[in-house]
Design a protein around this motif. Structure first.
Motif, short mmCIF file in Angstrom:
data_model
loop_
_atom_site.label_atom_id
_atom_site.label_comp_id
_atom_site.label_asym_id
_atom_site.label_seq_id
_atom_site.Cartn_x
_atom_site.Cartn_y
_atom_site.Cartn_z
N LYS A 78 23.41 25.63 87.37
CA LYS A 78 24.81 25.25 87.17
C LYS A 78 24.91 23.96 86.36
N PHE A 79 24.03 23.02 86.67
CA PHE A 79 24.04 21.75 85.95
C PHE A 79 23.62 21.96 84.50
N GLU A 80 22.60 22.76 84.28
CA GLU A 80 22.17 23.07 82.91
C GLU A 80 23.31 23.72 82.13
N ASP A 81 24.00 24.68 82.76
CA ASP A 81 25.13 25.33 82.12
C ASP A 81 26.23 24.33 81.79
N MET A 82 26.46 23.41 82.72
CA MET A 82 27.47 22.38 82.53
C MET A 82 27.15 21.54 81.29
N LEU A 83 25.87 21.16 81.14
CA LEU A 83 25.45 20.39 79.97
C LEU A 83 25.62 21.19 78.69
N LEU A 84 25.16 22.44 78.72
CA LEU A 84 25.19 23.26 77.51
C LEU A 84 26.60 23.65 77.09
N GLN A 85 27.51 23.79 78.05
CA GLN A 85 28.87 24.22 77.75
C GLN A 85 29.78 23.06 77.35
N ASP A 86 29.38 21.85 77.63
CA ASP A 86 30.19 20.70 77.24
C ASP A 86 30.10 20.54 75.72
N PRO A 87 31.23 20.59 75.00
CA PRO A 87 31.16 20.54 73.53
C PRO A 87 30.57 19.24 72.98
N VAL A 88 30.84 18.12 73.62
CA VAL A 88 30.32 16.83 73.14
C VAL A 88 28.81 16.76 73.33
N ILE A 89 28.34 17.13 74.51
CA ILE A 89 26.90 17.13 74.76
C ILE A 89 26.22 18.22 73.93
N GLY A 90 26.91 19.34 73.74
CA GLY A 90 26.38 20.42 72.90
C GLY A 90 26.09 19.94 71.48
N GLU A 91 26.97 19.09 70.94
CA GLU A 91 26.72 18.52 69.60
C GLU A 91 25.45 17.68 69.60
N CYS A 92 25.27 16.91 70.66
CA CYS A 92 24.07 16.07 70.76
C CYS A 92 22.82 16.94 70.86
N ILE A 93 22.88 17.99 71.67
CA ILE A 93 21.74 18.88 71.85
C ILE A 93 21.39 19.59 70.55
N ALA A 94 22.41 19.94 69.77
CA ALA A 94 22.20 20.67 68.51
C ALA A 94 21.62 19.80 67.40
N ALA A 95 21.70 18.49 67.53
CA ALA A 95 21.19 17.59 66.49
C ALA A 95 19.67 17.71 66.40
N LYS A 96 19.16 17.65 65.16
CA LYS A 96 17.72 17.81 64.95
C LYS A 96 16.91 16.63 65.48
N ASP A 97 17.49 15.45 65.46
CA ASP A 97 16.72 14.26 65.83
C ASP A 97 17.18 13.65 67.16
N PHE A 98 17.79 14.46 67.99
CA PHE A 98 18.24 13.99 69.29
C PHE A 98 18.02 15.11 70.30
N GLU A 99 17.42 14.79 71.42
CA GLU A 99 17.09 15.81 72.42
C GLU A 99 17.60 15.37 73.79
N VAL A 100 18.21 16.31 74.50
CA VAL A 100 18.65 16.06 75.89
C VAL A 100 17.84 16.98 76.77
#
Length: 187
Positions: free
Chosen positions: A165-187
């Motif tokens: 549930k927490f992983e889904d929460m992170l992945l579904q958040d649009p702001v955090i999703g942008e961070c995760i999608a960045a090539k030089d930034f990892e969550v």
């Protein structure tokens, strides 16, 4: 520590550091005198539940962070909430505020930040999750554009198996999703 010279000390684990202005100021004074090229520091703060309005200690906490110029990996936890070691959400917000306000000399070499997080609180309280989001975004703004290396934001959990549930929460958040999608930034 202030009486010792440690030219080869590159990792330091500090436990039970009181979250008080006096203790943090003293730590900020002592760390640079060791001549230690610290690359990794694990900092476990305590007595944090006594300070929900921790802004009175923000300057002292920022001084500690500024005193570790060569630090590449910082792990933050709370040692007063045994058996858990989760940072309270106000610390996420405080650290985000410090990162947003302080430019240049604050942890300029940092490539990894790991925080112990109470996943259960994040799932229950939107405000706790908002504090985590704010910290992730502050890290991305500060470190993504200034570094040739990938920045890693690590989340350690008090839950033995990370909640999907927490992983889904992170992945579904649009702001955090942008961070995760960045090539030089990892969550």
């Amino acid at each position: 520590l202030s009486a010792m010279k440690m030219p080869s000390l590159d990792r330091l684990d500090l436990r039970n550091v009181p979250f008080s202005s006096w203790s943090l100021h003293r730590l900020a004074q002592v760390l640079p005198t060791c001549n230690a090229p610290l690359k990794i520091c694990s900092l476990h703060l305590h007595r944090m539940n006594m300070y929900p309005g921790a802004n009175m200690h923000a300057d002292a906490f920022a001084e500690v962070l500024k005193s570790m110029m060569q630090l590449e990996h910082l792990e933050l936890a709370c040692s007063s909430s045994y058996p858990m070691k989760c940072l309270p959400s106000f610390m996420h917000r405080l650290l985000a505020t410090i990162l947003q306000q302080e430019q240049g000399m604050l942890l300029p070499s940092l490539t990894r930040l790991t925080i112990d997080t109470d996943v259960t609180a994040m799932l229950k309280e939107a405000s706790s999750f908002a504090c985590l989001r704010e910290l992730i975004v502050a890290c991305r703004k500060k470190y993504q554009k200034n570094s040739a290396q990938k920045f890693r934001f690590g989340i350690a959990s008090n839950v033995k198996i990370m909640s999907s549930k927490f992983e889904d929460m992170l992945l579904q958040d649009p702001v955090i999703g942008e961070c995760i999608a960045a090539k030089d930034f990892e969550v």
